[in-house]
Motif scaffolding. Sequence first.
Motif, PDB file in Angstrom:
ATOM      1  N   UNK A 131      43.809 -18.767  -5.296  1.00 22.06           N
ATOM      2  CA  UNK A 131      43.140 -17.888  -6.297  1.00 22.06           C
ATOM      3  C   UNK A 131      41.930 -17.284  -5.721  1.00 22.06           C
ATOM      4  N   UNK A 132      41.007 -18.112  -5.032  1.00 27.67           N
ATOM      5  CA  UNK A 132      39.629 -17.999  -4.543  1.00 27.67           C
ATOM      6  C   UNK A 132      39.887 -16.938  -3.482  1.00 27.67           C
ATOM      7  N   UNK A 133      40.704 -17.530  -2.524  1.00 24.27           N
ATOM      8  CA  UNK A 133      40.698 -16.735  -1.086  1.00 24.27           C
ATOM      9  C   UNK A 133      41.573 -15.474  -1.111  1.00 24.27           C
ATOM     10  N   UNK A 134      42.515 -15.376  -2.257  1.00 20.30           N
ATOM     11  CA  UNK A 134      43.360 -14.063  -2.111  1.00 20.30           C
ATOM     12  C   UNK A 134      42.562 -12.641  -2.355  1.00 20.30           C
ATOM     13  N   UNK A 135      41.836 -12.786  -3.398  1.00 16.46           N
ATOM     14  CA  UNK A 135      41.040 -11.511  -3.535  1.00 16.46           C
ATOM     15  C   UNK A 135      39.742 -11.516  -2.580  1.00 16.46           C
ATOM     16  N   UNK A 136      39.730 -10.590  -2.083  1.00 12.63           N
ATOM     17  CA  UNK A 136      38.647 -10.384  -1.043  1.00 12.63           C
ATOM     18  C   UNK A 136      37.498  -9.519  -1.596  1.00 12.63           C
ATOM     19  N   UNK A 137      36.218 -10.057  -1.328  1.00 14.64           N
ATOM     20  CA  UNK A 137      34.864  -9.407  -1.790  1.00 14.64           C
ATOM     21  C   UNK A 137      34.811  -8.242  -0.558  1.00 14.64           C
ATOM     22  N   UNK A 138      33.628  -7.424  -0.957  1.00 12.53           N
ATOM     23  CA  UNK A 138      33.385  -6.419  -0.065  1.00 12.53           C
ATOM     24  C   UNK A 138      32.755  -6.844   1.216  1.00 12.53           C
ATOM     25  N   UNK A 139      32.081  -7.958   1.227  1.00 10.70           N
ATOM     26  CA  UNK A 139      31.787  -8.842   2.346  1.00 10.70           C
ATOM     27  C   UNK A 139      32.922  -9.232   3.373  1.00 10.70           C
ATOM     28  N   UNK A 140      33.901  -9.672   2.733  1.00  6.75           N
ATOM     29  CA  UNK A 140      34.958 -10.094   3.513  1.00  6.75           C
ATOM     30  C   UNK A 140      35.882  -9.082   3.742  1.00  6.75           C
ATOM     31  N   UNK A 141      36.040  -7.919   3.214  1.00  6.25           N
ATOM     32  CA  UNK A 141      36.859  -6.653   3.956  1.00  6.25           C
ATOM     33  C   UNK A 141      35.998  -6.334   4.962  1.00  6.25           C
ATOM     34  N   UNK A 142      34.668  -6.249   4.945  1.00  9.47           N
ATOM     35  CA  UNK A 142      34.117  -6.018   6.111  1.00  9.47           C
ATOM     36  C   UNK A 142      34.104  -6.677   7.446  1.00  9.47           C
ATOM     37  N   UNK A 143      34.227  -7.999   6.994  1.00 15.52           N
ATOM     38  CA  UNK A 143      34.834  -9.008   8.165  1.00 15.52           C
ATOM     39  C   UNK A 143      36.111  -8.691   8.693  1.00 15.52           C
ATOM     40  N   UNK A 144      37.168  -8.431   7.747  1.00 16.59           N
ATOM     41  CA  UNK A 144      38.218  -8.054   8.211  1.00 16.59           C
ATOM     42  C   UNK A 144      38.533  -6.931   8.976  1.00 16.59           C
TER      43      UNK A 144
END
Length: 356
Positions: free
Chosen positions: A53-66
């Motif tokens: 549940x924590x890892x599935x929804x990506x934050x804006x910072x995580x999207x930038x890493x992706x």
Amino acid sequence: ADYLAAAIRLGRRIHYLPPYRGETKLQLSALLGIAPALLHDYKSVDLMFAVAEMREVKSAEEVAQMEDAFHIGYAMHSTAMRMCRAGVVEREIAGAIEGVAKSMGLGVSFPSIVSQHGETLHNLNSEGVLADGRLLLVDAGGENRMNYCSDHTRTYPVSGRFTAQQREIYDIVLACHDHIARIVRPGMMYMQEVHLEAYRKLAEGLVGVGLLKGSADDAVAAGAMYLFMPHGLGHGLGMDVHDCENIGERSFDYSLVAERAAQSATCLHRATWRLRPGTILSDEPGIYFIPALVDKCEAEGKFRGIVDYDLLRSRYLDFGGIRIEDDLLVTDTGCRILGDRTIPVTVEELEAVVGR
């Protein structure tokens, strides 16, 4: 070890995820006093769902890493396309793109699939010599320095030009890939809506070329698409490929916690997965002509009157396989393909790059 031993003496619950690496199993066994064969019996279902549940929804910072990881994948696939020509050994391309991934980040996000036998799913044998007339399937991605991953697949002709037959099948797969990227939106169920819609779209194309008889819906309902795409449309993606299915989908019977899985609706379990804003998943339809699977289904009398086995055998058994994959970010209103550019994907784009 002392801390855990004290906690165990006090009767405290030790939470851990189901291990699959041998060294991790041995370490946990030593720390917790549980035989390796019994570790799965004591895994923490609570922790499994919490992590997913924590890892599935990506934050804006995580999207930038992706998005950063996408650039590694773009460079890998561009390199593979330029190297593709008759006489090159598949492992030369596999080695070159692994070098790209290592030079730009932490290396490949999973072992690269570089093969003219695209009909063999997860084919890690790269000893073939590229030959004109064949299709090369490259499924590869990179992991950036913050451990976020990319995962893309492209399939293209060794000669640099698709034959009419190859283009016909390729365009069916591409139409499905593009269709899914248009319809994905938050709230959709992965298996019951997205995956089935991909099957329907592919079936429409196969009806059009005569490999399936009747309607696309009838073919899907009969299960005939399994013969041509025996895998799921996609998977979660983040700090791992197949994020977070590796936390147990392949080693755990979710019927034991069916209500919990449905309530959580995370990528931990694709059968109960509901997409939400911030979810990242792969979009990777394919069509494969697998001789052993054709033999099996025909011998068992499956899909009679639906699959044209005569046409399949006379024209397609040596075809190979095609898969096209990009990564989708689910937004508040729909989705978008990750990346600030597109890895060449249309017939025209690929023919302009491959072997040049």
